[in-house]
Design a protein around this motif. Structure first.
Motif, PDB file in Angstrom:
ATOM      1  N   SER A 278       1.401  -0.191  -2.123  1.00 43.78           N
ATOM      2  CA  SER A 278       2.219  -0.133  -0.905  1.00 43.78           C
ATOM      3  C   SER A 278       1.322  -0.403   0.296  1.00 43.78           C
ATOM      4  CB  SER A 278       2.896   1.227  -0.782  1.00 43.78           C
ATOM      5  OG  SER A 278       1.953   2.242  -0.885  1.00 43.78           O
TER       6      SER A 278
ATOM      7  N   THR B 256       1.420  -0.654   4.526  1.00 43.52           N
ATOM      8  CA  THR B 256       2.139  -0.518   5.780  1.00 43.52           C
ATOM      9  C   THR B 256       1.340  -1.263   6.831  1.00 43.52           C
ATOM     10  OG1 THR B 256       2.706   1.709   5.094  1.00 43.52           O
ATOM     11  CG2 THR B 256       3.179   1.125   7.347  1.00 43.52           C
TER      12      THR B 256
ATOM     13  N   TYR C  37       6.722  -1.748   6.237  1.00 43.83           N
ATOM     14  CA  TYR C  37       6.216  -1.189   4.976  1.00 43.83           C
ATOM     15  C   TYR C  37       6.576  -2.136   3.842  1.00 43.83           C
ATOM     16  CZ  TYR C  37       6.004   2.450   1.302  1.00 43.83           C
ATOM     17  OH  TYR C  37       5.712   3.200   0.190  1.00 43.83           O
TER      18      TYR C  37
ATOM     19  N   TYR D  53      -5.851   5.107   4.800  1.00 49.38           N
ATOM     20  CA  TYR D  53      -4.762   5.564   5.641  1.00 49.38           C
ATOM     21  C   TYR D  53      -5.097   5.291   7.101  1.00 49.38           C
ATOM     22  CZ  TYR D  53      -1.274   8.628   7.689  1.00 49.38           C
ATOM     23  OH  TYR D  53      -0.225   9.115   8.415  1.00 49.38           O
TER      24      TYR D  53
ATOM     25  N   ASP E  30      -2.000   0.843   6.360  1.00 50.27           N
ATOM     26  CA  ASP E  30      -2.223   1.798   5.268  1.00 50.27           C
ATOM     27  C   ASP E  30      -2.094   0.996   3.995  1.00 50.27           C
ATOM     28  OD1 ASP E  30      -1.904   3.586   7.275  1.00 50.27           O
ATOM     29  OD2 ASP E  30       0.092   4.257   6.691  1.00 50.27           O
TER      30      ASP E  30
ATOM     31  N   THR F 182      -0.202  11.862   1.309  1.00 56.11           N
ATOM     32  CA  THR F 182      -0.435  11.182   2.571  1.00 56.11           C
ATOM     33  C   THR F 182      -0.718  12.237   3.604  1.00 56.11           C
ATOM     34  OG1 THR F 182       1.925  11.108   2.548  1.00 56.11           O
ATOM     35  CG2 THR F 182       0.793   9.016   2.497  1.00 56.11           C
TER      36      THR F 182
ATOM     37  N   LYS G 191       2.004  12.840   9.186  1.00 60.05           N
ATOM     38  CA  LYS G 191       2.146  11.944  10.337  1.00 60.05           C
ATOM     39  C   LYS G 191       2.605  12.768  11.517  1.00 60.05           C
ATOM     40  CE  LYS G 191       2.987   7.698   8.023  1.00 60.05           C
ATOM     41  NZ  LYS G 191       3.922   7.139   7.108  1.00 60.05           N
TER      42      LYS G 191
ATOM     43  N   THR H 198       9.350  10.730   4.880  1.00 64.33           N
ATOM     44  CA  THR H 198       8.290   9.791   5.254  1.00 64.33           C
ATOM     45  C   THR H 198       8.024   8.855   4.085  1.00 64.33           C
ATOM     46  OG1 THR H 198       6.682  11.425   4.517  1.00 64.33           O
ATOM     47  CG2 THR H 198       7.095  11.320   6.859  1.00 64.33           C
ATOM     48  N   ASP H 199       7.602   7.647   4.417  1.00 64.26           N
ATOM     49  CA  ASP H 199       7.167   6.657   3.419  1.00 64.26           C
ATOM     50  C   ASP H 199       8.184   6.433   2.312  1.00 64.26           C
ATOM     51  OD1 ASP H 199       4.804   6.301   4.647  1.00 64.26           O
ATOM     52  OD2 ASP H 199       3.828   7.929   3.591  1.00 64.26           O
TER      53      ASP H 199
ATOM     54  N   HIS I 247      10.524   4.525  -0.255  1.00 66.70           N
ATOM     55  CA  HIS I 247      10.379   3.239  -0.936  1.00 66.70           C
ATOM     56  C   HIS I 247      11.496   2.331  -0.424  1.00 66.70           C
ATOM     57  CE1 HIS I 247      10.278   0.263  -4.064  1.00 66.70           C
ATOM     58  NE2 HIS I 247       9.197   0.816  -4.565  1.00 66.70           N
TER      59      HIS I 247
ATOM     60  N   ASN J 178      10.979   5.908   7.734  1.00 69.06           N
ATOM     61  CA  ASN J 178      10.499   7.241   8.100  1.00 69.06           C
ATOM     62  C   ASN J 178      11.577   7.917   8.943  1.00 69.06           C
ATOM     63  OD1 ASN J 178       7.781   7.123   6.997  1.00 69.06           O
ATOM     64  ND2 ASN J 178       7.471   5.522   8.499  1.00 69.06           N
TER      65      ASN J 178
ATOM     66  N   GLY K  91       8.427   8.517  -1.892  1.00 72.95           N
ATOM     67  CA  GLY K  91       8.502   8.993  -0.511  1.00 72.95           C
ATOM     68  C   GLY K  91       8.414  10.506  -0.536  1.00 72.95           C
TER      69      GLY K  91
END
Length: 1964
Positions: free
Chosen positions: A244, A246, A287, A340, A363, A375, A378, A1469-1470, A1472, A1505, A1669
């Motif tokens: 992945s 970003t 992403y 990251y 990332d 992760t 954030k 967050t994050d 898919h 996100n 995620g």
């Protein structure tokens, strides 16, 4: 002492005084017999006899020292009593021909007892005992055990049964020593602390370990080496990976006013971001996910390439600005497999001289199956603007990378296989007899995403290229491997012949004394599929480098060099294309002198041959390279004619005669014999066959010629041996920790000492600098770096050794594991020499199965440490199927098990190639070589044979593999020994069979000397099968064991007999599949026949028929235990055979006894049991480690008395359920007295006095400071914000604060804590690294700490030290943000209620362990308690003891209960991405029981996100509805919505847990505001309830803010403010203080769940094991029978606030002048200024144009107005817009608030010219300069030093700012200055005082005063005209005039021509 003299005398006496621990002197004398044999045979003559036979007999005697350390053999080990010292030591030294001796004095041998394996402290004599004996003698003869490296100092595998593991033959002394074995004087001397006595007699009862873990890794014997336990090759098998990426933003892109797009490329796949217009610092935040299903090797070689492209659109591909590449492997080796928020440096591959082209922030994460990536949290990203500190580079790579050239030089190859058997080639061959080589090879090299290839050499098996392929790449490269492939060029498709990877980490060293990558010239060997050519090669993948090669393919001579480019050099070719050019050839001998090597092998046994191939004759073929390969080896003999010249045959015989004095003879031509004679196998049992070798063992021998580069392999062997020893030691230590043996730290110290001595030994051996020309640069550099590393390691090990204490053992163990990895890495030699040896089993001349033996493992050396670990040893080898066929179940079955003896060395050193074979054989040679003494034999005939009886005591197995669909198995075990096999009985339906069966193998015949059998019995193979009624039994796993051997002249008595049961780890493929508890003994049948053997009791149990049970001395000692079971309920039962489970019951069984639960009458209505506690009594072994597993089975009772099994669970270890009564020795709690926990930071002194006066026995005082916010608030109110306080950011107003303020503050705290932890960890490591002298101080501190009771728990909750820079912010109450699930923090809330997963169905055959999830058919909730039968009184006597609940006192009722569940979802967050555009439209779906909430209408458009900020209330009834599922779905306009991921929470365990997970306890108690108390029960009520339930005395609230609970006193504030600021007295703060320190309360205390947000991974069943995620959320639960809770907290996302930014551009100055005036030629510019807010480029605004500015000054007085929505907390602007015209709805973007101003030059006809720009981050930008002069480039370049301001604080700012642009050299330069005024208003303020755009009403700005320069040419026309004509257009006018003249001429000509011609013609 001169060597010559020693050699003449033949003996040497050394006397010395040694000192023991008691400082008493011991006179020691050592006599050493010395024989010296020079290589040329000049000194002394030895007869052959001496060389071969006796040497091998003597091997037994080398073990003396080891033996004295082995508890089990007790004999006077001071000297060998049987023979004279002289004789035994002579032999010990036979091998030390070149070696330096090194000798451990006794003290060193047994320093502080560390090196003894304290694991079994049954050492027969304590070191002291031995010394005290020694004092009696004046001289002590030590027979030094110098035999093999293996036995140096501490091979002592601790005594019997402890770690002996497989007992791979303990070295035991030879026979004549046993006669005197039981020396009576062993324990009469000073007997230290009774240990000797205690363990001397028998064994420690706990002496059981997981034997086979060490079993197969331990090797004590001399003649056998360890087998490899794992069978299946895991290399080429594909796995799931997800990459992945970003892309966040780019900065400082080179170029003006570009429209950048980022292209992300992984392997072959490409994805693009959207395009951002006219900016060189675009913000994307997009992403991308790439999914792969490939083998790891392929995956890690894929290249991730990030490139920024300028102005790409549908029609054109755009121009590359810069790119960055790295391989997936580099990312995967990062911590957490990710980078990251790092900045990638972009460079232009086309232009090496250019330098950097910008930065890209991204990332990157690579997830394999089962990795979970944490992760970092954030929150607002402020600190990542530091680009240089956060570069996207692995540690240790310098930020300034340079360009380098990689030269891969390809010289030549040889030994290629035949590739094209085309018909044409064969026809030609038949007709013309043309004999061409059938292969057209070329070499292809791939590196960093580029490929280059050499020319094709037509039809040649030995092609010569001498070419070099040049790659240009940044150095150090972020791609780790270079792939070199020989390919066969073919008209149709090219195929790979063989592949080799060069790992750059192994051929370079980045240290300060390191070296650039360098390689060779050296030969590399390539392996792949078998060489016989077929059109469709099923193993073609092997040639591509996937999986383990099964045959030699070719070898290639190559070299590699790297040069760093000097990019300033103008001549440099700046392209990065791959180039190919000629290279200079290398000399023939560059890679070493050709030597003749000799490989000898003997097959001692071939059993367990798979029945599929059992019917045809079988033979074995051994090959090394192409030598020995008769079937498909070379197409022509591969003899080296290169050096010796002459014909092949001549050269061979010549070599032979020179090689050794007693070989050769006229017809003594030695021809290689590489395969055994075919032989028909015999049946062993229904699955396996064996070959009847009996006493005649076939041999093979092969002569081969290779470059002599043995030194490389020797160094690798030394390091490997150090590593093996280290690994074995570490296994021991882990085993000791696991089985809780005493003193693992001593063993670890021993291991470290062994390691440091091993490393120092390497330094002395490897330094024998060999001066042959063929050492490459890599050889020299590697040697230097290995020596540095090992020297360093030796020092660290010595330092660590002093630090190992009992409490630090585990941490130090981790550090030592790193040594092991480093050693293994160093030992791997990149430059191959001799190819590996392959052993193939042929059936009918077809290759069936193979084994591959690395040549270094069998390489001979005179120096012991350098010898290969299997050289001259008998090795058990399991043959496996080649390639893909070996994957999965096919690879688990053994194709054949072989005992094979191998020896490889120089032909001239081959004197004792038979030395390691079991003795007692005669050699059978080729008939004509009979009289030649050292001609190798073609078979060995054993004359000595021993008869044994093997007894296999099969007791039980546990945690076996589920082989049937019921989730159980019907296991039986099959034991193989030599060529016999027997089975245990089949036990039905169990995974933990207790066979309790003795298997007797009679008349086992072993060939060889008796004493060797004793030391070196063959291994036993045990296979576990599942019996099926139809078809053949399924394989369930395999393990190995070594028997304990008793010779006929030994007594059957302790300590060795009867043997102890041990656990052996069972493997199935590479996965572990349970343990077997068994013991094995091998008893020699002496002259008296079987009557001498210990008797066997007949079958005792009539029901079992003739089955013999395990005899009494071996089976464990049993005691009566009671097992109490708590039956709570069953959950989530799935259907069985399509019928629902209706009336389930649970059966518990342990060791044959058991109990059944009550029947649940209606599972749907109430799945809980009516009777909670039941018990049964059972006889269990005293030794907890031997406890049998407990089986839980759930059956469904159907009509007519039928039962069906629903599912089962096995509790493999009862240890955690054993009740251990509290230790009365520990001081009772009240002795500690009262402990005051103070909640108010500054206690007035008087109060302190009163506390100190308390009597000593009542109370002590402990202070725990809690946050100071209460105080702070009061202080603030008093001061009214005035006075001498430092200027601080305005205090957040209570009304402004909301839940999100609390959340963001908490995240900041969490990040800070993480940072501190990292810093602390780093600091700790630095401390480790430092010289370890200071270690002791730190430990003293920790000791003091541990005195405080229960301190270990307190450490966790110590208030986080506030950081100075945060003190002015910290006024917000916080909650705890867990970056994992709550369950992980409070071990699954199984404090009293455990959840057991019920399994059913087979375990899948593929290796994926994730299948466990699919096998779960429900869960059983309950618990158990095991204790010895009479229950201790203190429990039964306790008040309120209810006998029906037994040990489970005080558990709540399990009746159904109604609960209000309130689920808060904060954000995800994050996620898919679920849509094609790489985004998702997520919404929340919640399911609990019958309630199903889908929040579909509130989906969040195109967001990965999303912030949900929602709470949901659900009413549920436990136990029926207790599993909460929270899922995130992707909304789709058409079609069904896709599940992104979901998480499941078991609410029941939380509800009933003692940790009180119903509603988290907040930090402070307040009754209004954003931090209102959420729980309907106030803290004081909760506290009294907890005290009552835990039978704790209290709470007693006292005056002065004190509360006493048990013996703890807490103090704290006693007042609370209501909304109106009125103060009221309250106890709640005090009660809350107690709750927050509840874990400190004696006995009843445990940590309570704080107010929190947990982060749960989202998983998708379709992609098991890969996180999709994460979701941040929390759950509150309130029982409905209690008062109702208040309304839910409002956590809805903050609405952005509307603002208006007014920017007035007053003036510009010093703008560069672009245009030349048409008429006057003066430089001028037509200036205008453009501005916009980032993300709103569409709304850009321009001033009017100031025409014809000559000085760069412009006057505008122009106002821009930018309205925007802004989120204060996140410092982001929120924009909603449609992505494209086709979008269904608007997408919300959050982007940083940045204002861009640009200055342009207006042109009427062409495009406007961009002159310069400035970007101001509205949150932090430099204050404008007061005047134009003070405004400089500094304001942009070093922002760090300048004071920064924020428009949101200042509201209004005016000043001068510079415009900058980049010149040709990429340098920033000022291109103008602007005077501007920024004014920020909220939307309301803007409405009140409106202002017009530009200079319009309202609030108009005055017109600028612009000089009239623009009309200058009106005023002075003549000057203008002169200028125009003379200077500017002079040449133009001249050109025009000339052209006109020419035209006129042509016209005239044409006009007059016809007339003229007519004239000419007519009037000529």
């Amino acid at each position: 002492m001169v060597l010559q003299k020693a050699v003449e005398e033949g003996r040497l006496e050394v006397t010395d005084t040694l000192i023991d621990d008691n400082n008493s002197a011991i006179q020691t004398s050592i006599s050493i017999g010395i024989r010296y044999q020079a290589l040329d045979g000049t000194v002394g003559t030895w007869n052959d006899k001496e060389f071969l036979e006796t040497h091998s007999e003597g091997d037994g005697r080398y073990s003396l020292e080891t033996d004295s350390l082995l508890s089990s053999h007790r004999h006077g080990s001071d000297a060998s009593p049987g023979k004279s010292n002289r004789e035994s030591t002579e032999r010990s030294f036979r091998r030390m021909e070149e070696d330096e001796l090194y000798f451990h004095s006794e003290d060193e041998l047994l320093g502080e007892g560390d090196s003894l394996s304290q694991g079994s402290q049954d050492t027969s004599e304590d070191p002291e005992d031995r010394r005290s004996k020694a004092k009696g003698k004046e001289r002590k003869h030590l027979a030094l055990p110098f035999s093999k490296g293996k036995e140096k100092t501490k091979e002592h595998k601790a005594g019997k049964g402890v770690f002996s593991a497989m007992k791979l033959g303990k070295t035991r002394p030879s026979k004549d020593e046993h006669r005197k074995q039981d020396d009576p004087a062993v324990l009469e001397t000073e007997d230290l602390d009774g240990k000797g006595r205690r363990y001397g007699a028998g064994l420690e009862p706990d002496a059981v370990s997981l034997a086979s873990v060490t079993a197969v890794t331990t090797n004590v014997s001399n003649k056998r080496s360890k087998p490899d336990i794992r069978m299946e090759p895991s290399a080429g098998r594909p796995m799931d990976y997800q990459v992945s990426v970003t892309v966040i933003e780019a900065r400082q892109l080179v170029g003006l006013n570009m429209d950048p797009v980022v292209c992300v490329e992984v392997g072959e796949e490409k994805k693009f971001t959207s395009m951002k217009e006219s900016t060189n610092c675009p913000y994307y935040n997009e992403y991308f996910v790439f999914d792969f299903h490939v083998p790891p090797d392929v995956m890690f070689d894929k290249i991730i390439k990030l490139s920024v492209i300028h102005s790409k659109n549908l029609l054109r591909s755009g121009t590359l600005v810069g790119s960055f590449k790295m391989d997936v492997g580099t990312v995967y080796t990062q911590p957490e497999h990710q980078f990251y928020h790092k900045w990638a440096i972009l460079s232009d591959p086309e232009d090496l001289t250019a330098g950097l082209k910008g930065y890209l922030k991204c990332d990157i994460a690579v997830v394999g199956k089962g990795d979970n990536i944490k992760t970092p949290h954030k929150a607002n990203e402020t600190d990542e603007d530091d680009i240089e500190g956060n570069l996207l580079l692995p540690d240790g790579v310098p930020p300034e990378r340079q360009w380098a050239r990689f030269y891969v030089k390809i010289y030549r190859a040889e030994g290629l296989p035949r590739m094209n058997a085309s018909i044409m080639a064969n026809v030609k061959k038949a007709l013309i007899g043309e004999n061409k080589d059938l292969v057209d090879p070329y070499v292809q090299v791939a590196f960093a995403g580029q490929k280059g290839k050499t020319s094709v050499q037509k039809s040649s098996y030995e092609p010569l290229w001498n070419e070099q392929i040049i790659f240009t790449e940044m150095f150090p490269p972020l791609c780790k491997r270079i792939k070199i492939q020989i390919r066969d060029s073919d008209k149709v498709n090219d195929v790979a012949i063989g592949t080799h990877f060069i790992d750059l980490r192994k051929i370079s060293n980045e240290g300060d004394k390191g070296f650039l990558p360098t390689f060779g010239p050296a030969w590399v060997n390539m392996y792949g599929s078998t060489r016989n050519y077929t059109l469709m090669d099923e193993h073609q993948e092997l040639n591509e480098g996937l999986g383990e090669g099964v045959s030699f393919r070719a070898r290639l001579l190559l070299g590699l060099a790297v040069e760093i480019l000097d990019t300033t050099n103008p001549e440099i070719n700046s392209s990065t294309e791959v180039q190919v050019e000629q290279a200079t050839a290398v000399a023939d001998n560059c890679s070493g002198k050709m030597e003749e090597f000799f490989l000898f092998g003997a097959f001692l046994e071939a059993t367990m041959i798979d029945r599929k191939i059992g019917d045809k004759p079988i033979n074995f073929e051994v090959t090394i390279g192409n030598y020995g390969n008769q079937v498909d080896g070379c197409s022509k003999p591969l003899l080296r004619r290169k050096k010796e010249g002459g014909d092949g045959d001549e050269e061979e015989s010549e070599l032979l005669q020179n090689s050794s004095e007693d070989e050769g003879g006229e017809d003594g031509e030695m021809v290689s014999v590489s395969s055994s004679q075919p032989m028909k196998p015999l049946v062993t049992d229904r699955n396996y066959f064996h070959l009847p070798y009996l006493e005649k063992k076939p041999c093979i021998y092969i002569r081969s010629w290779w470059q002599d580069q043995r030194r490389r392999l020797y160094n690798a062997n030394i390091m490997d041996k150090i590593a093996d020893k280290l690994e074995e030691g570490l296994n021991d230590v882990q085993e000791m920790i696991k089985t809780e043996k005493p003193h693992p730290e001593r063993r670890l110290r021993g291991v470290l000492e062994e390691l440091s001595s091993g490393c120092l030994r390497f330094l002395s051996l490897a330094d024998k600098e060999q001066h042959h020309s063929s050492r490459t640069r890599l050889d020299r550099e590697r040697l230097k770096s290995c020596m540095r590393e090992l020297e360093n390691m030796a020092q660290q090990a010595t330092a660590l050794r002093s630090q190992v204490k009992r409490n630090t053992t585990k941490d130090k163990l981790k550090l030592v594991q790193n040594f092991l990895q480093k050693l293994r890495f160093l030992a791997d030699e990149p430059q191959h020499t001799i190819p590996d040896v392959f052993i193939w089993m042929m059936s009918n001349n077809k290759r069936v199965a193979y084994a591959r033996v690395p040549s270094k493992d069998i390489l001979y050396s005179i120096v012991d440490e350098e010898m290969g670990k299997d050289c001259a040893k008998v090795k058990t080898v399991f043959l496996k199927l080649p390639g893909k066929r070996g994957f999965g179940p096919a690879g688990w079955t053994v194709q054949a098990k072989m005992e094979i003896y191998l020896w490889l060395g120089l032909n001239k050193q081959r004197k004792d190639f038979l030395s390691g074979l079991p003795c007692g054989f005669e050699e059978k040679k080729v008939p004509r070589a009979q009289n030649l003494p050292s001609f190798p034999p073609i078979s060995l005939l054993y004359t000595k044979k021993q008869v044994f009886q093997l007894r296999a005591h099969m007791y039980q197995a546990r945690s076996l593999f589920a082989a049937d669909s019921s989730g159980l198995s019907d296991p039986f075990a099959r034991v193989f020994f030599i060529s016999q096999s027997q089975c245990t009985e089949v036990l039905n339906e169990t995974l933990c069979p207790t066979w309790d069966q003795l298997l007797v193998f009679d008349n086992v015949e072993l060939y060889g000397e008796a004493h060797e059998m004793r030391d070196d019995p063959p291994i036993i193979v045990i296979e576990i099968y599942d019996q099926d009624t139809v078809g053949k039994a399924d394989f369930m796993g395999r393990t190995f064991a070594k028997p304990v051997v008793k010779m006929s002249d030994e007594q059957y008595c302790p300590p060795r007999f009867p043997p102890q049961l041990e656990y052996y780890q069972i493997y199935r493929g590479n996965a572990t599949a349970g343990d077997l508890l068994a013991a094995f003994e091998l008893l020699q049948i002496g002259p008296g026949g079987k009557s001498d053997l210990p008797p066997i009791d007949g079958p005792t149990d009539m029901d079992r028929g003739p089955i013999l049970p395990v005899p009494l001395g071996i089976r464990p000692v049993l005691s009566r235990y009671r097992v109490e079971i708590l039956f709570w309920g069953l959950r989530d039962l799935k259907r069985v055979n399509l019928a629902q489970v209706d009336r389930p019951r649970v059966d518990i069984e342990c060791a044959g006894k058991g109990v059944q639960s009550a029947l649940i009458q209606n599972y749907k209505k109430n799945p809980n049991f009516s009777t909670l506690v039941k018990w049964f009594e059972v006889d269990l072994p005293e030794n907890e480690l031997l406890h049998p597993p407990l089986n839980i089975r759930v059956v469904d009772c159907r009509a007519f008395g039928r039962y069906t099994l629903v599912g089962s669970h096995t509790v493999s270890s009862l240890r955690k359920f054993i009740y251990r009564p509290p230790d009365h020795g520990a001081q009772p709690w009240n002795a500690a007295g009262e402990i005051v926990v103070n909640m108010e930071p500054e206690v007035p002194i008087k109060k302190m006095d009163t506390m100190v006066k308390l009597e000593a026995n009542s109370d002590a005082v402990v202070k725990v400071d809690v946050t100071e916010e209460e105080k702070e608030k009061k202080k603030k109110k008093k001061k009214g914000g005035g006075g001498g306080e430092e200027v601080e950011e305005e205090e957040p107003d209570e009304s402004m604060l909301d839940w999100w303020s609390k959340y963001f503050a908490s995240i900041e705290t969490m990040k800070e804590q993480l940072r501190q932890q990292e810093a602390a960890a780093a600091e700790a490591e630095d401390k480790e690294e430092m010289e370890i002298g200071e270690g002791s101080k730190a430990q003293v501190k920790s000791k003091d700490r541990s005195k405080a009771p229960k301190d270990d728990k307190k450490k966790k909750q110590q208030p986080v030290p506030e950081l100075p820079e945060k003190k002015n912010k910290q006024k917000i109450d916080e909650l705890k943000v867990f970056n994992k699930e709550l369950e992980a923090e409070f071990d699954n809330f199984e404090d009293w209620l455990h959840t057991f997963n019920l399994l059913r169905g087979k375990i899948g055959d593929n290796d994926d362990n994730a299948t466990e999830e699919e096998r779960i058919v429900g869960r059983f909730k309950g618990s158990m308690c095991v204790y010895k039968v009479p229950l201790p009184d203190d429990i039964t006597k306790e008040a309120g003891y209810d006998p029906t609940f037994g040990m489970f006192q005080g558990i709540p009722s399990n009746d159904p209960i109604n609960v209000l569940v309130r689920v808060y979802i904060v954000r995800a967050t994050d996620l898919h991405p679920a849509d094609i555009n790489g985004k998702a439209d997520p919404y929340i779906a919640i399911k609990l029981g019958k309630t199903d909430i889908k929040d579909k209408e509130n989906y969040i458009s195109k967001q990965l996100n999303p912030v949900f900020g929602k709470s949901f209330d659900i009413e549920a009834t436990f136990p029926m509805e207790s599993m909460l599922t929270v899922a995130v779905y992707d909304w789709d306009l058409v079609g069904t919505d896709d599940l992104i991921g979901e998480t499941k929470i078991d609410l029941e365990n939380r509800f009933y847990s003692k940790h009180r997970a119903t509603c988290g306890v907040s930090q402070t108690y307040s009754i209004h505001g954003y931090n209102t108390w959420r729980d309907p029960m106030k803290p004081s009520q909760i506290l009294s309830k907890l005290c009552k339930e835990g039978k704790v005395d209290g709470p007693h609230f006292g005056p002065g803010g004190r509360v006493k609970v048990a013996n703890r006193v807490f103090t704290g504030p006693t007042e609370i403010e209501d909304e109106n600021g009125q103060k009221k007295p309250t106890d709640e703060h005090l009660a809350l203080a107690v709750l927050r320190h509840w874990e400190d309360i004696p006995r009843a205390g445990c940590r309570l769940v704080p107010e929190h947000v947990e982060t749960r991974p989202l998983l998708n069943p379709d992609k098991p094991g890969i996180e999709q995620g994460r979701l941040e959320m929390w759950v509150d639960m309130f029982p409905m029978d209690m008062p109702a809770p208040g309304p839910a907290i409002d956590i809805s996302p903050r609405k952005p606030k509307k603002y208006e930014l007014r920017v007035i551009v007053w003036n510009t100055d010093e703008v560069i002048l672009e245009d030349d005036d048409y008429f006057t030629g003066e430089k001028s510019s037509d200036i205008f200024v453009r501005g916009w807010l980032k993300g709103q480029q569409e709304d850009k605004q321009d001033t009017d144009v100031h025409y014809h500015s000559l000085t760069g000054e412009g006057n505008f007085n122009w106002r821009y107005i930018f309205p925007f929505d802004y989120l204060m907390a996140e410092e982001k602007i929120v924009i909603s817009k449609k992505e494209s015209m086709f979008s269904w709805d608007e997408t919300e973007y959050k982007i940083p608030a940045r204002l861009t101003l640009q200055v342009w030059d207006a042109d009427h006809f062409s495009a406007d010219d961009f002159l310069g720009a400035i970007e101001l981050d509205l949150n932090r930008f430099p204050r404008g300069a007061k005047t134009s002069k003070q405004c400089s480039l500094e304001m942009v370049t070093n922002e760090a030093e300048l004071p920064m301001i924020s428009i949101f604080k200042q509201k209004r700012v005016k000043g001068w700012w510079p415009f900058v642009a980049r010149d040709e050299n990429d340098e920033l330069e000022i291109t103008g200055k602007v005077e501007a005024e920024l004014h920020l208003l909220t939307a309301e303020e803007a409405e009140k005082s409106p202002a017009g755009l530009a200079r319009n009403e309202p609030d108009p700005l005055e017109k600028p005063n612009r000089p009239d320069t623009s009309f200058i040419w009106f005023l002075n026309p003549l000057k203008s005209i002169k200028y125009l004509i003379c200077t500017r257009y002079k040449w133009l006018i001249i050109k025009i005039v000339l052209a006109l003249l020419l035209l006129i001429m042509v016209a005239l000509f044409l006009y007059s021509m016809p007339g003229y011609m007519v004239k000419k013609l007519l009037g000529a």
